[in-house]
Design an enzyme around this catalytic site. Structure first.
Site, short mmCIF file in Angstrom:
data_model
loop_
_atom_site.label_atom_id
_atom_site.label_comp_id
_atom_site.label_asym_id
_atom_site.label_seq_id
_atom_site.Cartn_x
_atom_site.Cartn_y
_atom_site.Cartn_z
N ASN B 110 0.89 -1.15 0.00
CA ASN B 110 0.00 0.00 0.00
C ASN B 110 0.93 1.21 0.00
O ASN B 110 1.57 1.52 1.01
CB ASN B 110 -0.90 -0.04 1.23
CG ASN B 110 -2.00 1.00 1.18
OD1 ASN B 110 -1.89 1.99 0.47
ND2 ASN B 110 -3.07 0.78 1.95
N LYS B 127 3.24 1.76 3.22
CA LYS B 127 2.48 1.87 4.48
C LYS B 127 3.03 0.96 5.58
O LYS B 127 3.17 -0.26 5.39
CB LYS B 127 1.02 1.52 4.20
CG LYS B 127 0.06 1.76 5.37
CD LYS B 127 -1.39 1.59 4.87
CE LYS B 127 -2.43 1.80 5.96
NZ LYS B 127 -3.81 1.74 5.39
N GLU B 146 -6.35 -5.52 4.78
CA GLU B 146 -5.05 -4.97 4.37
C GLU B 146 -3.89 -5.88 4.78
O GLU B 146 -2.90 -5.97 4.06
CB GLU B 146 -4.87 -3.56 4.94
CG GLU B 146 -5.79 -2.57 4.25
CD GLU B 146 -5.40 -1.14 4.54
OE1 GLU B 146 -4.23 -0.79 4.37
OE2 GLU B 146 -6.28 -0.37 4.97
N ASN B 197 -8.78 5.96 3.54
CA ASN B 197 -10.07 5.32 3.23
C ASN B 197 -10.58 4.79 4.56
O ASN B 197 -10.06 3.79 5.07
CB ASN B 197 -9.88 4.12 2.31
CG ASN B 197 -9.68 4.49 0.85
OD1 ASN B 197 -10.61 4.50 0.07
ND2 ASN B 197 -8.44 4.78 0.49
#
Lengths: 318, 318
Positions: B110, B127, B146, B197
């Site tokens: 990410n 990330k 994730e 998000n």
């Protein structure tokens, strides 16, 4: 499950330079008694709650300076507070200037203690983040000489199992630093007890004076949320020796929500019935440290004290 | 002295599963053009800005999964955004799912990148704080996978000298962790660019859903203040594939004050003229790290990943 605890946050109005310990202790006892009356099991008092905030002055007379410190705790002057706590079965947390003569060198700390409902001391904390400066600044209306009057902490941030939960302490400027809450959060803290003396006027950045209250609250709300802990923060406030000190003492939930707030600039007790079990709603999910923290990327936090900007080669084109 | 920078925060409304890259890139270009028209030198786009937020689904078809990732950046499909940036001389920051085939093993991150006004990539961030879970949770309306779809960061939190300042990046859940800001703060960061998000519904703690906006803002305001840095945070928001995503994109000053905020749940550009020199009002005084930090007491932050409560012996009497 619930682990309910009735807590009080005892804000103090100004204490003048000439006020005796006996006068101050009487005010503390009155607040403790109000706490009992309102069902509190634990009452949190401010930082340096026994005297005026003396680090605002550069003082030369060592006897006068030492007069602001406690050589023993309890002392004959503070014993009545401990006695009353035991009688009422109400615990308390209180900050004071500590003069420690137990070692080869006399040391001075900005200290707070946690006292059980039996009047015995459960734990002691010595302030880590001493703010201000150590030199005299003659052009300032008030100094902020904590680095001059106090020694560096030798306690770090311990926590204690007490009052059915895991409790820790911090003092004033400590509350602004996320490391304070995180070090205790990593020990599972559920309630952080804080006392503060915050002059509204900042001679270095006076154009931020109107933000004192916002900053006071936001650092504690974020610290509570990011660690899933309650925070109780008691101010010494009002017009003290010509300096205006911030009030707005608060009790903060582990969601970061303020659940009680003082509105006066004087002695005032605010209370809340808090459920220590709701800390788990944060600790087990959003801030589940074991699942989500990545300490391998946090090295600089302990390797470096000050900021070190990257080399002065512009890497971009902006 | 002043170092003025005109910045834009480009919030994006929903992107559906069937939207093509070309459709999304056209929306990004429209926002970039509005940024130019309103004087922006730098525009920040959200996390995973090229596709729908696909970690809400457990997907089995590897081709479909890989379709959400970028194998190169820019690619033929994203090149028009880079070209337009160069023509307009507007830099940007954007998040996307990165499929990295440069090493012996395929890795998925990410990711966000910072692109200069010449259309060239200045820096890349992967990330650190991947939220959610890696297992399928069939009883949930939406997953938060994730940890399933992305590999652990290998970048940590670098900063770059660009656009006349010191800039860093973070992505979504990173913004909740004080370590994120502190590691960059210790490198002198002056502007942290964040995309997010954030579904409003949290199946684990649904009674906190009404606090999503409060939490979103408080962590960034505290992080900005505690490190003396600007923060630009761009949301992907609105009703996306049946999931309601938080908006309220913001630009935050180093005082923690919100200086611009989006009010829609769709594509919206908010802007501010920021002066990077005001970071010094915080960095040199209240959060002068060199003067006030005490890393000798912060050891647990890197020594320990999860919380370890003290032994179960009650130390107090509460």
């Amino acid at each position: 499950m619930t682990r309910k605890l009735d807590v009080g946050c005892a804000q103090l109005g100004p204490i003048s330079r000439s006020d005796s310990r006996a006068e101050v202790v009487a005010r503390l006892i009155a607040l403790l008694e109000e706490g009992k009356e309102r069902g509190c099991q634990l009452v949190v008092f401010p930082e340096l709650a026994l005297t005026t905030f003396f680090p605002r002055w550069w003082l030369d007379d060592q006897d006068e300076i030492d007069g602001f410190y406690e050589r023993q705790m309890p002392s004959p002057e503070t014993q009545p507070l401990f006695d009353r706590a035991r009688e009422l079965e109400v615990g308390f947390c209180i900050g004071y200037a500590e003069l420690d003569e137990s070692g080869p060198e006399t040391r001075r700390f900005n200290t707070s203690i946690l006292v059980g409902p039996d009047g015995r001391i459960i734990g002691k904390y010595r302030k880590v983040h001493l703010p201000g400066h150590s030199d005299q600044r003659e052009d300032w209306d008030f100094q902020h000489l904590e680095k001059h009057y106090f020694d560096a902490s030798d306690t770090g941030f311990p926590v204690w199992r007490a009052f059915g939960g895991i409790l820790g302490m911090a003092i004033c400027n400590d509350r602004r630093w996320p490391e304070t809450y995180r070090v205790m959060g990593l020990q599972g803290v559920e309630l952080v007890m804080i006392g503060y003396n915050t002059p509204i006027a900042d001679p270095e950045v006076p154009h931020h004076d109107h933000l004192q209250s916002f900053h006071n609250h936001i650092v504690m709300q974020a610290g509570a949320y990011q660690n899933g802990t309650f925070v109780i923060a008691a101010a010494k406030c009002g017009q003290e020796e010509g300096s205006t000190m911030l009030g707005q003492s608060v009790i903060v939930a582990p969601t970061g929500e303020i659940v009680a707030q003082a509105t006066s600039m004087g002695d005032e007790l605010i209370t809340a019935r808090i459920d220590l079990d709701i800390c788990a709603d944060i600790k087990n999910y959003m801030f589940n440290f074991e699942m989500h923290r990545q300490p391998q990327h946090y090295g600089l936090i302990v390797e470096r004290r000050g900021a070190v900007p990257p080399p002065l080669v512009d890497q971009g084109q902006g």
